[in-house]
Scaffold this active site. Structure first.
Site, PDB file in Angstrom:
ATOM      1  N   LEU A  84       0.773  -1.239   0.000  1.00 49.46           N
ATOM      2  CA  LEU A  84       0.000   0.000   0.000  1.00 49.46           C
ATOM      3  C   LEU A  84       0.808   1.296   0.000  1.00 49.46           C
ATOM      4  O   LEU A  84       0.234   2.375  -0.110  1.00 49.46           O
ATOM      5  CB  LEU A  84      -0.981  -0.002   1.184  1.00 49.46           C
ATOM      6  CG  LEU A  84      -2.041  -1.107   1.108  1.00 49.46           C
ATOM      7  CD1 LEU A  84      -2.988  -1.012   2.288  1.00 49.46           C
ATOM      8  CD2 LEU A  84      -2.812  -1.050  -0.205  1.00 49.46           C
ATOM      9  N   HIS A 102      -3.102  -4.544  -9.703  1.00 52.43           N
ATOM     10  CA  HIS A 102      -4.129  -3.587  -9.318  1.00 52.43           C
ATOM     11  C   HIS A 102      -5.495  -4.251  -9.532  1.00 52.43           C
ATOM     12  O   HIS A 102      -5.738  -4.826 -10.587  1.00 52.43           O
ATOM     13  CB  HIS A 102      -4.011  -2.319 -10.171  1.00 52.43           C
ATOM     14  CG  HIS A 102      -4.931  -1.242  -9.709  1.00 52.43           C
ATOM     15  ND1 HIS A 102      -4.661  -0.467  -8.602  1.00 52.43           N
ATOM     16  CD2 HIS A 102      -6.141  -0.837 -10.163  1.00 52.43           C
ATOM     17  CE1 HIS A 102      -5.665   0.372  -8.403  1.00 52.43           C
ATOM     18  NE2 HIS A 102      -6.572   0.170  -9.345  1.00 52.43           N
TER      19      HIS A 102
END
Ligand code: GRF
Length: 188
Positions: A84, A102
């Site tokens: 992240l 993603h």
């Protein structure tokens, strides 16, 4: 045999699929897991598979500590699997082969703030009929590196972001390890 280093911040279900896959594939081996969260479940998974892990802070990601730690594992490929934080340019300069997964069909639903459930919530709110996954090279901008692979799934039967997330995880587990193997083969 190529060295794969995984970066993950949370659960690590993708990381575990990748570890498992490369136990039976001679193209590569997962040599370490790097995480910025000391209590991330991915670290437990690493331990269960006897894979060394490195925990670091956001500061250490950028001040040379992580780069220093990476050297000992000699990565041929760095894989971000649910990582992240922004991957630093200083590391990309030394190890340019970095890929990310993603959970949407980029360029839609990408960029800052578009991670995890935020992505699936936005997809749901926009009443998309399909969503998917994008595996791409990492560069200095969020979600903008060259695409390597995309695959989509119909979500017309999904009523919640959680249901979408579930379908996306299935796609990720199915394709991510294979795509990594393909990259390792092409670059050998
Ligand atoms: C995945 O959906 C991935 O696309 C995103 O973060 C999620 C990580 O899931 N970048 P897990 O930790 O591998 O279960």
């Amino acid at each position: 045999m190529k060295n794969i280093v995984l970066f993950a911040s949370g659960n690590g279900s993708n990381a575990e699929e990748i570890i498992r896959y490369f136990k039976n594939n001679n193209e590569g081996v997962v040599v370490a897991i790097f995480s910025n969260k000391a209590d991330a479940k991915v670290l437990e998974r690493a331990k269960n598979h006897n894979i060394p892990s490195v925990v670091f802070s956001k500061t250490q990601l950028n001040d040379g500590f992580v780069l220093e730690q990476l050297h000992q594992f000699q990565p041929d490929l760095i894989v971000l699997a649910g990582f992240l934080l922004k991957f630093p340019e200083s590391i990309l300069k030394v190890y340019p082969k970095v890929i990310n997964i993603h959970p949407a069909l980029l360029p839609k639903y990408g960029g800052k703030g578009m991670y995890g459930m935020n992505v699936h919530q936005a997809v749901l709110e926009n009443k998309e009929k399909e969503t998917g996954i994008t595996i791409h090279y990492v560069n200095e901008h969020y979600d903008e590196g060259e695409f390597i692979f995309q695959n989509s799934v119909n979500i017309e039967d999904c009523n919640t972001a959680e249901e979408i997330a579930h379908k996306i995880h299935e796609l990720e587990h199915q394709y991510f390890p294979e795509v990594i193997a393909g990259i390792l083969t092409r670059n050998s």
